[in-house]
Design a protein around this motif. Structure first.
Motif, PDB file in Angstrom:
ATOM      1  N   ARG A  61      -5.321 -24.568  -4.491  1.00  0.00           N
ATOM      2  CA  ARG A  61      -4.240 -23.632  -4.214  1.00  0.00           C
ATOM      3  C   ARG A  61      -4.777 -22.480  -3.378  1.00  0.00           C
ATOM      4  N   ILE A  62      -3.868 -21.720  -2.775  1.00  0.00           N
ATOM      5  CA  ILE A  62      -4.273 -20.486  -2.108  1.00  0.00           C
ATOM      6  C   ILE A  62      -3.870 -19.310  -2.998  1.00  0.00           C
ATOM      7  N   GLY A  63      -4.527 -18.188  -2.787  1.00  0.00           N
ATOM      8  CA  GLY A  63      -4.208 -17.004  -3.596  1.00  0.00           C
ATOM      9  C   GLY A  63      -5.417 -16.400  -4.261  1.00  0.00           C
ATOM     10  N   GLY A  64      -6.456 -17.202  -4.519  1.00  0.00           N
ATOM     11  CA  GLY A  64      -7.664 -16.664  -5.126  1.00  0.00           C
ATOM     12  C   GLY A  64      -7.427 -16.060  -6.490  1.00  0.00           C
ATOM     13  N   ARG A  65      -7.818 -14.789  -6.631  1.00  0.00           N
ATOM     14  CA  ARG A  65      -7.699 -14.109  -7.931  1.00  0.00           C
ATOM     15  C   ARG A  65      -6.309 -13.517  -8.164  1.00  0.00           C
ATOM     16  N   ILE A  66      -5.360 -13.896  -7.326  1.00  0.00           N
ATOM     17  CA  ILE A  66      -3.940 -13.632  -7.602  1.00  0.00           C
ATOM     18  C   ILE A  66      -3.367 -14.978  -8.018  1.00  0.00           C
ATOM     19  N   HIS A  67      -3.054 -15.123  -9.297  1.00  0.00           N
ATOM     20  CA  HIS A  67      -2.776 -16.476  -9.811  1.00  0.00           C
ATOM     21  C   HIS A  67      -1.724 -16.450 -10.910  1.00  0.00           C
ATOM     22  N   LYS A  68      -0.617 -17.121 -10.654  1.00  0.00           N
ATOM     23  CA  LYS A  68       0.395 -17.276 -11.696  1.00  0.00           C
ATOM     24  C   LYS A  68       0.065 -18.506 -12.543  1.00  0.00           C
ATOM     25  N   THR A  69       0.411 -18.426 -13.831  1.00  0.00           N
ATOM     26  CA  THR A  69       0.172 -19.525 -14.762  1.00  0.00           C
ATOM     27  C   THR A  69       1.386 -19.674 -15.662  1.00  0.00           C
ATOM     28  N   GLU A  70       1.834 -20.873 -15.866  1.00  0.00           N
ATOM     29  CA  GLU A  70       2.968 -21.106 -16.769  1.00  0.00           C
ATOM     30  C   GLU A  70       2.495 -20.947 -18.215  1.00  0.00           C
ATOM     31  N   GLU A  77       1.026 -13.570 -14.853  1.00  0.00           N
ATOM     32  CA  GLU A  77      -0.073 -13.305 -13.935  1.00  0.00           C
ATOM     33  C   GLU A  77      -1.373 -13.196 -14.720  1.00  0.00           C
ATOM     34  N   THR A  78      -2.269 -14.150 -14.509  1.00  0.00           N
ATOM     35  CA  THR A  78      -3.550 -14.112 -15.211  1.00  0.00           C
ATOM     36  C   THR A  78      -4.612 -13.363 -14.414  1.00  0.00           C
ATOM     37  N   GLY A  79      -4.353 -13.110 -13.146  1.00  0.00           N
ATOM     38  CA  GLY A  79      -5.271 -12.333 -12.323  1.00  0.00           C
ATOM     39  C   GLY A  79      -4.654 -10.991 -11.996  1.00  0.00           C
ATOM     40  N   ALA A  80      -4.664 -10.635 -10.711  1.00  0.00           N
ATOM     41  CA  ALA A  80      -4.036  -9.374 -10.295  1.00  0.00           C
ATOM     42  C   ALA A  80      -2.584  -9.343 -10.761  1.00  0.00           C
ATOM     43  N   SER A  81      -2.163  -8.207 -11.310  1.00  0.00           N
ATOM     44  CA  SER A  81      -0.838  -8.133 -11.930  1.00  0.00           C
ATOM     45  C   SER A  81       0.014  -6.969 -11.424  1.00  0.00           C
ATOM     46  N   TRP A  82      -0.610  -5.973 -10.829  1.00  0.00           N
ATOM     47  CA  TRP A  82       0.114  -4.775 -10.419  1.00  0.00           C
ATOM     48  C   TRP A  82      -0.030  -4.523  -8.919  1.00  0.00           C
ATOM     49  N   VAL A  83       0.984  -3.889  -8.354  1.00  0.00           N
ATOM     50  CA  VAL A  83       0.824  -3.192  -7.085  1.00  0.00           C
ATOM     51  C   VAL A  83       0.460  -1.770  -7.470  1.00  0.00           C
ATOM     52  N   GLU A  84      -0.780  -1.391  -7.221  1.00  0.00           N
ATOM     53  CA  GLU A  84      -1.272  -0.074  -7.647  1.00  0.00           C
ATOM     54  C   GLU A  84      -1.328   0.865  -6.450  1.00  0.00           C
ATOM     55  N   GLY A  85      -0.742   2.047  -6.628  1.00  0.00           N
ATOM     56  CA  GLY A  85      -0.673   3.008  -5.550  1.00  0.00           C
ATOM     57  C   GLY A  85       0.650   2.924  -4.821  1.00  0.00           C
ATOM     58  N   VAL A  86       1.680   3.539  -5.406  1.00  0.00           N
ATOM     59  CA  VAL A  86       3.034   3.472  -4.841  1.00  0.00           C
ATOM     60  C   VAL A  86       3.656   4.870  -4.904  1.00  0.00           C
ATOM     61  N   ASN A  87       4.551   5.134  -3.961  1.00  0.00           N
ATOM     62  CA  ASN A  87       5.338   6.370  -3.900  1.00  0.00           C
ATOM     63  C   ASN A  87       4.498   7.589  -3.525  1.00  0.00           C
ATOM     64  N   GLY A  88       3.489   7.374  -2.690  1.00  0.00           N
ATOM     65  CA  GLY A  88       2.686   8.474  -2.174  1.00  0.00           C
ATOM     66  C   GLY A  88       3.018   8.767  -0.728  1.00  0.00           C
ATOM     67  N   GLN A  89       2.143   9.531  -0.079  1.00  0.00           N
ATOM     68  CA  GLN A  89       2.380   9.915   1.308  1.00  0.00           C
ATOM     69  C   GLN A  89       2.240   8.732   2.254  1.00  0.00           C
ATOM     70  N   GLU A  90       1.337   7.798   1.932  1.00  0.00           N
ATOM     71  CA  GLU A  90       1.149   6.614   2.760  1.00  0.00           C
ATOM     72  C   GLU A  90       1.767   5.403   2.058  1.00  0.00           C
ATOM     73  N   LEU A  91       2.172   4.419   2.856  1.00  0.00           N
ATOM     74  CA  LEU A  91       2.785   3.220   2.303  1.00  0.00           C
ATOM     75  C   LEU A  91       1.719   2.173   2.040  1.00  0.00           C
ATOM     76  N   ASN A  92       1.592   1.772   0.801  1.00  0.00           N
ATOM     77  CA  ASN A  92       0.685   0.691   0.431  1.00  0.00           C
ATOM     78  C   ASN A  92       1.170  -0.598   1.110  1.00  0.00           C
ATOM     79  N   PRO A  93       0.327  -1.267   1.903  1.00  0.00           N
ATOM     80  CA  PRO A  93       0.797  -2.463   2.613  1.00  0.00           C
ATOM     81  C   PRO A  93       1.237  -3.590   1.687  1.00  0.00           C
ATOM     82  N   ILE A  94       0.670  -3.641   0.492  1.00  0.00           N
ATOM     83  CA  ILE A  94       1.075  -4.681  -0.458  1.00  0.00           C
ATOM     84  C   ILE A  94       2.459  -4.368  -1.019  1.00  0.00           C
ATOM     85  N   TRP A  95       2.731  -3.104  -1.234  1.00  0.00           N
ATOM     86  CA  TRP A  95       4.072  -2.711  -1.696  1.00  0.00           C
ATOM     87  C   TRP A  95       5.110  -3.043  -0.630  1.00  0.00           C
TER      88      TRP A  95
END
Length: 487
Positions: A61-70, A77-95
């Motif tokens: 699969r693709i995604g690496g340490r971002i991984h959904k599991t049933e 989400e067993t790996g990365a679970s949050w978009v961290e860093g939101v609603n600041g002066q700069e826009l987080n590209p992941i958000w």
């Protein structure tokens, strides 16, 4: 006619011996790994006109340490679970990507944590007692940020977070202080304050630049759909959205990279060999610290030392499914802490009734040595340990879980952990060495993003940064990467 027939026979014979295969142009760039940074790098190269790519991914699969599991009927989400860093002066590209995909995300509210901290026995702490402890920790953190920003930018005078706590006469030692300290530090960096760099975590650039809010992803498509979205922008796919592009090969475990002035040869465990002009290695720093990939010749000493000095943290979210809900619910109850005399013993808990209504799932977070210990024991033992903790919090009459899911990132040879942590002793000089190429071998990954190491947006931005370095070399001959002096 006879000459034509003989020529055909000779061509077939040569092709069988590999002559024709060698005459075909190979990919300009091989990318090892199809996680966020590998896909981000490939997309950047493609947009720069370097489209002759081959991506080799060790898993299916693709995604690496971002991984959904049933689990228990829902995708977690067993790996990365949050978009961290939101609603600041700069826009987080992941958000930005998450909003574009309309991912289901949920604001993580920790404001009422003072009312949700459980003693080792005897139920909840008094909220005023907890709030006083939280205020002490916040004051130390503010002082740490001021102290950190006054240090020389070289990082040579950096100290550990614990050292600064000692300077402030605030070394967490009670069960309450330890669980707050764990939540603030281990819960973010995956390792304890005694090994974590002060200068690179106080303040945290992610929250300073992008905002202090966190949003948990709980979408049936999985957080990994962000990586798929990037891949779809340069790889071919069918009507169902499945990537069918021959430039990406799954289940290809790279175990050898031979490099020289003229090019690279990449070998995989199944015996396949691929030739290219350049290679981009996007595996985790944890994998680079093992012998999974053999470099020939060996990487230079300066590179090896830089890699070995960095930390690969282990952060584990354990999922428990119950027949019914027995924990408090409603606003201000989602997160709760367990204050054990044993620091880091099943400390951070979360119910997910907002994210997965009616699922009756609890999540408990552990890290570092506890993660490694738990990975090596049967899930039944882990279940018994978590139930002892839950009974200390909620009484003896709670039900047994019907299912348990214990991710094992540290044991997985393709990851060897969850994300990097910047330890004390690693300055910006060593960091530049970690990200620097060695000849035609380039490196990327969240561990090469100086301001955002350890984060999903760090992996994304690192892929772009490393790819642009390679573009500069390929297109403009700018192959020397400058490393700032150590002093």
């Amino acid at each position: 006619m006879l000459r034509a027939a003989l020529l055909t026979i000779l061509l077939v014979a040569f092709e069988g011996h590999g002559v024709m295969a060698r005459s075909k142009p190979g990919p300009t760039v091989i990318i090892v790994g199809a996680g966020m940074s590998g896909i981000s790098a490939a997309k950047t190269l493609s947009e720069a006109g370097i489209k002759n790519l081959l991506i080799l991914e060790a898993t299916g699969r693709i995604g690496g340490r971002i991984h959904k599991t049933e689990f228990a009927g829902v995708n977690v989400e067993t790996g990365a679970s949050w978009v961290e860093g939101v609603n600041g002066q700069e826009l987080n590209p992941i958000w930005n990507l998450a909003r574009k995909l309309k991912l289901r995300t949920f604001f993580s509210d920790f404001e009422n944590i003072s009312a949700n901290v459980y003693q080792q026995v005897n139920g909840l702490y008094d909220a005023t007692v907890v709030q006083a402890a939280l205020d002490r920790a916040v004051n130390v953190s503010k002082a740490a940020a001021v102290f950190s920003e006054a240090l020389p930018p070289s990082g040579l005078e950096d100290i550990s977070v614990l050292t600064f706590q000692r300077l402030q006469k605030h070394v967490p030692s009670t069960a309450l202080d330890m669980v707050i300290d764990y939540s603030n530090h281990d819960g973010e960096f995956g390792e304890p304050p005694r090994v974590t760099s002060l200068q690179n975590t106080e303040p945290i650039p992610t929250f300073t630049n992008f905002g202090e809010d966190l949003y948990q992803v709980a979408d049936p498509r999985g957080y990994e759909s962000v990586v798929h979205e990037l891949a779809h922008q340069f790889l071919g796919f069918d009507a169902k959205g499945t990537i069918t592009d021959p430039r990406i090969k799954l289940n290809k475990v790279v175990n050898r990279i031979e490099y020289s002035r003229s090019g690279v040869i990449v070998e995989t465990e199944d015996g396949s060999t691929y030739k290219s002009d350049y290679v981009m290695v996007s595996t985790s720093i944890g994998v680079l610290q093992t012998s999974l990939i053999k470099f020939e010749p060996d990487l230079p000493t300066w590179k090896i030392l830089a890699i070995y000095q960095f930390s690969m943290a282990v952060y584990t979210r354990i999922f428990l499914k119950f027949p019914y809900k027995f924990w408090p619910s409603g606003n201000g109850t989602e997160y709760f802490l367990y204050a054990s005399d044993r620091r880091g013993y099943y400390p951070i808990w979360q119910h997910v009734e907002y994210e997965y209504p009616g699922s009756n799932i609890l999540i408990v977070t552990v890290s570092d040595e506890e993660s490694r210990r738990i990975e090596q024991q049967p899930d039944s033992t882990t279940k018994d340990e978590t139930m002892e903790v839950l009974r200390n919090m909620f009484g003896e009459n709670i039900p047994e879980p019907t299912d348990i899911l214990v991710p094992r990132w540290w044991s997985n040879r393709f990851y060897r952990g969850t994300y990097s942590n910047w330890p004390i002793g690693v300055s910006r000089y060593e960091f530049d060495q970690i990200r620097a190429p060695v000849g035609r071998v380039y490196f990327t990954g969240e561990h090469t993003s100086q301001p955002y190491s350890g984060y999903v947006h760090g992996a994304y931005l690192a892929g772009i940064d490393s790819a642009l370095m390679m573009v500069g070399c390929i297109k403009y001959g700018s192959c020397d990467v400058q490393i700032e002096p150590k002093a």
